[in-house]
Write a protein that holds these residues in place. Structure first.
Motif, PDB file in Angstrom:
ATOM      1  N   ARG A  79       0.724  -1.121   0.185  1.00 19.02           N
ATOM      2  CA  ARG A  79       0.064  -0.065   0.002  1.00 19.02           C
ATOM      3  C   ARG A  79       0.865   1.234   0.097  1.00 19.02           C
ATOM      4  N   ARG A  82       2.253   1.635  -3.566  1.00 22.78           N
ATOM      5  CA  ARG A  82       1.422   2.227  -4.368  1.00 22.78           C
ATOM      6  C   ARG A  82       1.292   3.746  -4.284  1.00 22.78           C
ATOM      7  N   ASP A  83       1.064   3.947  -2.999  1.00 22.71           N
ATOM      8  CA  ASP A  83       0.823   5.437  -2.633  1.00 22.71           C
ATOM      9  C   ASP A  83       2.005   6.351  -3.004  1.00 22.71           C
ATOM     10  N   VAL A  85       4.035   5.724  -5.501  1.00 26.42           N
ATOM     11  CA  VAL A  85       4.273   5.735  -6.886  1.00 26.42           C
ATOM     12  C   VAL A  85       2.887   6.693  -7.677  1.00 26.42           C
ATOM     13  N   ARG A  86       1.810   6.707  -6.828  1.00 28.45           N
ATOM     14  CA  ARG A  86       0.666   7.629  -7.216  1.00 28.45           C
ATOM     15  C   ARG A  86       1.157   8.908  -6.935  1.00 28.45           C
ATOM     16  N   GLU A  87       1.643   9.295  -5.874  1.00 19.57           N
ATOM     17  CA  GLU A  87       2.025  10.477  -5.462  1.00 19.57           C
ATOM     18  C   GLU A  87       3.096  11.191  -6.479  1.00 19.57           C
ATOM     19  N   GLU A  88       4.197  10.218  -6.793  1.00 23.94           N
ATOM     20  CA  GLU A  88       4.973  10.636  -7.902  1.00 23.94           C
ATOM     21  C   GLU A  88       4.412  11.010  -9.140  1.00 23.94           C
ATOM     22  N   GLY A  89       3.308  10.250  -9.496  1.00 24.92           N
ATOM     23  CA  GLY A  89       2.779  10.327 -10.698  1.00 24.92           C
ATOM     24  C   GLY A  89       2.073  11.741 -10.685  1.00 24.92           C
ATOM     25  N   MET A  90       1.521  12.345  -9.609  1.00 25.21           N
ATOM     26  CA  MET A  90       0.796  13.577  -9.618  1.00 25.21           C
ATOM     27  C   MET A  90       1.537  14.624  -9.749  1.00 25.21           C
ATOM     28  N   ARG A  91       2.820  14.398  -9.226  1.00 21.52           N
ATOM     29  CA  ARG A  91       3.948  15.502  -9.003  1.00 21.52           C
ATOM     30  C   ARG A  91       4.392  15.973 -10.670  1.00 21.52           C
TER      31      ARG A  91
END
Length: 93
Positions: A79, A82-83, A85-91
């Motif tokens: 988890r 995944r969080d 990776v998701r945060e990096e994608g948003m940046r």
């Protein structure tokens, strides 16, 4: 502290155990005897001193608790990954 008997269990038939129950239980209690009870030549039960049975239950319980903890730890790590990776994608623009 009790030491555990690592000798093989004494194999007895259900008929023998039934007819010698009191004697067998006295041996278990006083001498730490251990029995494997056979029905038609197949093992169906075991009789061991209470401290051995309690130790086995404790080990089984602790093993189960450890497996649950390990599974939860792995899920938490996944988890967090995944969080991240998701945060990096948003940046990224």
């Amino acid at each position: 502290m009790n030491e555990f008997n690592t000798a093989p269990l004494t194999e007895v038939s259900t008929d023998w155990f039934r007819s010698h129950l009191r004697e067998a239980l006295d041996r278990v209690q006083m001498r730490g005897a251990r029995y494997q009870i056979l029905r038609h030549g197949q093992p169906v039960a075991g009789v061991v001193p209470l401290h051995e049975a309690q130790a086995l239950l404790t080990v089984a319980k602790n093993t189960h608790a450890y497996r649950e903890w390990l599974a939860k730890s792995r899920l938490d790590a996944e988890r967090r990954l995944r969080d991240a990776v998701r945060e990096e994608g948003m940046r990224r623009p």
